[in-house]
Design a protein around this motif. Structure first.
Motif, mmCIF file in Angstrom:
data_model
loop_
_atom_site.group_PDB
_atom_site.id
_atom_site.type_symbol
_atom_site.label_atom_id
_atom_site.label_comp_id
_atom_site.label_asym_id
_atom_site.label_seq_id
_atom_site.Cartn_x
_atom_site.Cartn_y
_atom_site.Cartn_z
ATOM 1 N N ARG A 41 -31.320 12.831 -34.685
ATOM 2 C CA ARG A 41 -30.833 11.543 -34.201
ATOM 3 C C ARG A 41 -32.047 10.663 -33.917
ATOM 4 O O ARG A 41 -33.108 11.174 -33.535
ATOM 5 C CB ARG A 41 -30.002 11.730 -32.929
ATOM 6 N N TYR A 42 -31.894 9.360 -34.070
ATOM 7 C CA TYR A 42 -33.034 8.487 -33.827
ATOM 8 C C TYR A 42 -32.582 7.118 -33.341
ATOM 9 O O TYR A 42 -31.413 6.743 -33.450
ATOM 10 C CB TYR A 42 -33.879 8.334 -35.086
ATOM 11 N N THR A 43 -33.541 6.388 -32.779
ATOM 12 C CA THR A 43 -33.330 5.007 -32.401
ATOM 13 C C THR A 43 -34.671 4.295 -32.453
ATOM 14 O O THR A 43 -35.733 4.949 -32.482
ATOM 15 C CB THR A 43 -32.707 4.890 -31.002
ATOM 16 N N THR A 55 -36.916 10.186 -31.629
ATOM 17 C CA THR A 55 -36.076 11.151 -32.333
ATOM 18 C C THR A 55 -35.606 12.210 -31.346
ATOM 19 O O THR A 55 -36.266 12.495 -30.348
ATOM 20 C CB THR A 55 -36.823 11.831 -33.498
ATOM 21 N N THR A 75 -38.058 9.527 -42.455
ATOM 22 C CA THR A 75 -36.653 9.717 -42.136
ATOM 23 C C THR A 75 -35.960 10.335 -43.339
ATOM 24 O O THR A 75 -36.335 10.088 -44.481
ATOM 25 C CB THR A 75 -35.993 8.377 -41.785
ATOM 26 N N TRP A 79 -30.499 11.915 -41.254
ATOM 27 C CA TRP A 79 -30.790 11.371 -39.927
ATOM 28 C C TRP A 79 -29.677 10.410 -39.521
ATOM 29 O O TRP A 79 -29.134 9.677 -40.349
ATOM 30 C CB TRP A 79 -32.127 10.639 -39.926
ATOM 31 N N ARG A 81 -28.626 7.349 -36.812
ATOM 32 C CA ARG A 81 -29.009 6.431 -35.739
ATOM 33 C C ARG A 81 -28.004 6.565 -34.605
ATOM 34 O O ARG A 81 -26.793 6.486 -34.817
ATOM 35 C CB ARG A 81 -29.067 4.995 -36.241
ATOM 36 N N ASP A 83 -28.183 5.097 -30.854
ATOM 37 C CA ASP A 83 -28.882 4.396 -29.772
ATOM 38 C C ASP A 83 -28.463 4.905 -28.398
ATOM 39 O O ASP A 83 -29.285 5.019 -27.493
ATOM 40 C CB ASP A 83 -28.611 2.893 -29.876
#
Length: 206
Positions: A41-43, A55, A75, A79, A81, A83
């Motif tokens: 997961r990422y933002t 991450t 990425t 992956w 996103r 937030d």
């Protein structure tokens, strides 16, 4: 998981700095979790030092990267996103940049070799507003001749700022290479030193 490497950078004495011991403000080492399986997961987070990539594995933070660190663009198709998953990390980072937070409390799960993990845990014991050297960290790990290996592990720290690799400088007080760039390293150290002179220790609240 992405990792970042430190590009060759000439030693610069930008502040200059003194290497300061970690007593009497000894900080307990942070316990790392093992990264959980599943998609990353990422933002993205705007900050006073530029955009930050966070991450995580859904339970813990696995990376904090700043341009132009290698790993930023790595990425993968799976992956996601997310937030909302990083709301607390964002809150604590905002408080840190405002000079209101000294110790982070978000769960961390970096990926690395056993030696790298030992070095990174040792980094978390460097008090806010203090600096140390690669040689001092090597000595604390019981490997006084391993300064170079410590430097390499420091350069591969995947969770910048929160695992404070920016607090490690040359034995002569010179700023050395930093994945996010020396101007960012200097700015982080100046922030911490100016805040440490005026604020009492403690984490931000609420």
């Amino acid at each position: 998981m992405p990792t970042h490497t430190r590009p060759p950078v000439a030693v610069q004495d930008a502040l200059p700095l003194a290497v300061t011991a970690s007593e009497p403000e000894e900080v307990a080492a942070v316990e790392f979790a093992a990264p959980e399986a599943g998609p990353t997961r990422y933002t993205l987070l705007p900050s006073p030092i530029g955009e930050i990539l966070l991450t995580g594995d859904g339970a813990a933070l696995t990376g904090l990267y700043m341009r132009p660190e290698a790993g930023w663009e790595r990425t993968a198709a799976d992956w996601r996103r997310d937030d909302g998953a990083f709301a607390e990390t964002k809150r604590q980072l905002a408080a840190y940049f405002a000079g209101e937070l000294r110790e982070f409390s978000v769960p961390l799960a970096p990926s690395g070799t056993p030696f790298q993990l030992r070095v990174w845990r040792t980094l978390t014991t460097i008090p806010y507003g203090r600096t140390t050297s690669y040689g001092e960290i090597a000595a604390r790990l019981g490997r006084p001749t391993a300064s170079r290996a410590v430097g390499m592990a420091n350069g591969r720290n995947p969770i910048s700022i929160i695992v404070p690799c920016h607090r490690v400088i040359g034995a002569n007080g010179a700023l050395t290479g930093y994945g996010g760039g020396l101007p960012r390293k200097e700015r982080l150290l100046r922030l911490e030193r100016s805040t440490a002179r005026t604020a009492a220790p403690g984490s931000a609240t609420g």
